[in-house]
Write a protein that holds these residues in place. Structure first.
Motif, PDB file in Angstrom:
ATOM      1  N   ARG A  13       0.849  -1.191   0.000  1.00 35.96           N
ATOM      2  CA  ARG A  13       0.000   0.000   0.000  1.00 35.96           C
ATOM      3  C   ARG A  13       0.883   1.239   0.000  1.00 35.96           C
ATOM      4  O   ARG A  13       1.782   1.365   0.837  1.00 35.96           O
ATOM      5  CB  ARG A  13      -0.920  -0.011   1.222  1.00 35.96           C
ATOM      6  N   GLU A  14       0.644   2.163  -0.942  1.00 33.94           N
ATOM      7  CA  GLU A  14       1.441   3.381  -1.067  1.00 33.94           C
ATOM      8  C   GLU A  14       0.754   4.530  -0.321  1.00 33.94           C
ATOM      9  O   GLU A  14      -0.462   4.687  -0.395  1.00 33.94           O
ATOM     10  CB  GLU A  14       1.633   3.770  -2.534  1.00 33.94           C
ATOM     11  N   PHE A  15       1.564   5.312   0.410  1.00 36.04           N
ATOM     12  CA  PHE A  15       1.062   6.492   1.111  1.00 36.04           C
ATOM     13  C   PHE A  15       1.970   7.662   0.786  1.00 36.04           C
ATOM     14  O   PHE A  15       3.155   7.650   1.142  1.00 36.04           O
ATOM     15  CB  PHE A  15       1.032   6.241   2.629  1.00 36.04           C
ATOM     16  N   GLU A  16       1.445   8.649   0.051  1.00 35.94           N
ATOM     17  CA  GLU A  16       2.236   9.817  -0.322  1.00 35.94           C
ATOM     18  C   GLU A  16       2.302  10.805   0.836  1.00 35.94           C
ATOM     19  O   GLU A  16       1.299  11.091   1.487  1.00 35.94           O
ATOM     20  CB  GLU A  16       1.633  10.492  -1.552  1.00 35.94           C
ATOM     21  N   ILE A  17       3.485  11.338   1.096  1.00 30.47           N
ATOM     22  CA  ILE A  17       3.704  12.284   2.181  1.00 30.47           C
ATOM     23  C   ILE A  17       3.483  13.691   1.633  1.00 30.47           C
ATOM     24  O   ILE A  17       4.330  14.236   0.918  1.00 30.47           O
ATOM     25  CB  ILE A  17       5.122  12.133   2.764  1.00 30.47           C
ATOM     26  N   VAL A  18       2.329  14.265   1.976  1.00 35.19           N
ATOM     27  CA  VAL A  18       1.994  15.612   1.497  1.00 35.19           C
ATOM     28  C   VAL A  18       2.048  16.638   2.628  1.00 35.19           C
ATOM     29  O   VAL A  18       2.125  17.836   2.367  1.00 35.19           O
ATOM     30  CB  VAL A  18       0.598  15.619   0.841  1.00 35.19           C
ATOM     31  N   ASP A  19       1.978  16.194   3.891  1.00 33.23           N
ATOM     32  CA  ASP A  19       2.036  17.106   5.032  1.00 33.23           C
ATOM     33  C   ASP A  19       3.457  17.149   5.586  1.00 33.23           C
ATOM     34  O   ASP A  19       4.292  16.285   5.290  1.00 33.23           O
ATOM     35  CB  ASP A  19       1.069  16.656   6.130  1.00 33.23           C
ATOM     36  N   ASN A  20       3.702  18.160   6.408  1.00 38.32           N
ATOM     37  CA  ASN A  20       5.020  18.271   7.035  1.00 38.32           C
ATOM     38  C   ASN A  20       5.246  17.209   8.105  1.00 38.32           C
ATOM     39  O   ASN A  20       6.388  16.890   8.439  1.00 38.32           O
ATOM     40  CB  ASN A  20       5.201  19.663   7.653  1.00 38.32           C
ATOM     41  N   GLU A  21       4.177  16.661   8.660  1.00 37.68           N
ATOM     42  CA  GLU A  21       4.277  15.606   9.669  1.00 37.68           C
ATOM     43  C   GLU A  21       3.268  14.516   9.354  1.00 37.68           C
ATOM     44  O   GLU A  21       2.120  14.811   9.002  1.00 37.68           O
ATOM     45  CB  GLU A  21       4.028  16.153  11.082  1.00 37.68           C
ATOM     46  N   VAL A  22       3.714  13.258   9.468  1.00 41.72           N
ATOM     47  CA  VAL A  22       2.846  12.101   9.261  1.00 41.72           C
ATOM     48  C   VAL A  22       2.919  11.259  10.531  1.00 41.72           C
ATOM     49  O   VAL A  22       3.954  10.653  10.840  1.00 41.72           O
ATOM     50  CB  VAL A  22       3.283  11.266   8.044  1.00 41.72           C
ATOM     51  N   HIS A  23       1.809  11.238  11.296  1.00 40.26           N
ATOM     52  CA  HIS A  23       1.745  10.447  12.523  1.00 40.26           C
ATOM     53  C   HIS A  23       1.228   9.054  12.180  1.00 40.26           C
ATOM     54  O   HIS A  23       0.231   8.899  11.464  1.00 40.26           O
ATOM     55  CB  HIS A  23       0.829  11.124  13.547  1.00 40.26           C
TER      56      HIS A  23
END
Length: 346
Positions: A13-23
């Motif tokens: 599963r792919e999750f693109e990092i668009v925010d400055n923080e990923v919790h």
């Protein structure tokens, strides 16, 4: 764009990092939710920093591993492997790779000329009088040649006998030329135990009740077969020798007891420690690992505690084994020894 690849049993599963923080964690309020029992409610955070990204552990129970090393906070690079409990992720940042290539292609600035600028008296007078000065001449001073040290006397080298043609190929410590350790198990067990090192990868799931039960039955099968053989042999001796067979039967029974203890309390724990799996667990694609380290191996103390848990299971007629049906999929032996049984891909 940077992304996280979550390796799950159903695929990646792919999750693109668009925010400055990923919790990341098990609760619903996380940016990237990982619904696995080995994940804490708020496990870790990936944040954007100057020059890239970093990951920070939020005091989770099972910790954060980057490329197999447990970290509290660590920068992330393209291709890094992240382990959160029993979940495997891969960090990808193609922009970091392109930036590195661009920097390598830039031409280095020209170095300033070395040496001293020498000017004549006429040139200095022209400068003080306001007249344009002629172009100064730059003379580069050449460094003085190094003083050669006096040669030291070289001791005579004793003659060395040529290597024998019958000498075998060199060994690299305990590893063979293929990069793997020789299997210490008997040859007939090699196909029933994982190789060294084991290249199987965790699937992110813990062993379920049925799979673990079948693995235990496979491991117990040799003891049951040995007991049947001993029983038939004692019956034959009683039929042939009559009362005189009592002493021989007692001796055979003692040997059977020693063999059973050696198999259950020495061979099976040795397989856990060395290979990560007994023959039954290897056939069912299971591995015994420490909590928080899905690629690790348990030690002697942990193996003994697991055997104590199995002994209690036997005394209580296997009822504590039903604990594996719970959401954590942890039996009494897992809780006592602080170890887990996980699924692997081979």
């Amino acid at each position: 764009m940077a992304k996280l690849l979550v390796h799950e049993s159903a695929g990646v599963r792919e999750f693109e990092i668009v925010d400055n923080e990923v919790h990341m964690g098990r609760e619903l309020d996380n940016t990237l939710r990982l619904p696995d029992p080995s994940i804490s409610r708020h496990h870790c955070v990936v944040r954007k920093v100057a020059g890239g990204y970093e990951i920070q552990d939020l005091q989770s129970s099972n910790g954060v591993l980057v490329n197999g090393n447990r970290v509290q906070a660590s920068p992330l690079r393209d291709g890094d492997r992240i382990t959160l409990g029993q979940v495997q992720l891969t960090f990808q940042d193609p922009r970091a790779e392109n930036a590195t290539v661009a920097i390598n292609r830039e031409e280095a600035p020209a170095a300033p000329p070395l040496g001293t600028v020498r000017m004549s008296a006429a040139e200095l007078a022209a400068i003080h009088g306001g007249a344009p000065a002629p172009e100064p001449k730059v003379e580069l001073q050449e460094p003085a040649p190094p003083v050669a040290a006096a040669p030291k006397p070289v001791p005579p080298v004793p003659p060395v006998a040529p290597p024998s043609a019958a000498k075998s190929a060199p060994e690299f410590g305990h590893f063979t030329h293929a990069g793997t350790q020789p299997n210490p198990a008997p040859a007939f067990l090699h196909s029933y135990l994982p190789p060294l090192p084991d290249d199987a990868q965790p699937t992110g799931e813990r062993g379920d009740f049925f799979t673990r039960l079948v693995a235990v039955l496979i491991d117990v099968a040799p003891l049951v077969a040995l007991w049947v053989v001993i029983l038939v042999l004692q019956m034959l001796l009683a039929y042939i020798l009559g009362p005189a067979s009592c002493l021989v039967s007692a001796l055979i029974g003692l040997l059977h007891l020693v063999a059973a203890i050696g198999y259950a309390w020495f061979f099976i724990p040795w397989c856990w420690i060395t290979f990560g799996a007994s023959p039954g667990k290897k056939m069912m694609k299971l591995r015994v690992v420490p909590e928080g380290d899905p690629l690790g191996r348990i030690d002697v103390t942990t193996a003994v505690l697991r055997m104590v848990g199995h002994l209690v299971n036997g005394v209580l007629l296997g009822l504590p084994y039903l604990m594996i049906l719970g959401g954590e999929r942890k039996g009494l032996q897992d809780i006592i020894s602080k170890s887990l049984v996980i699924k692997v891909d081979r």
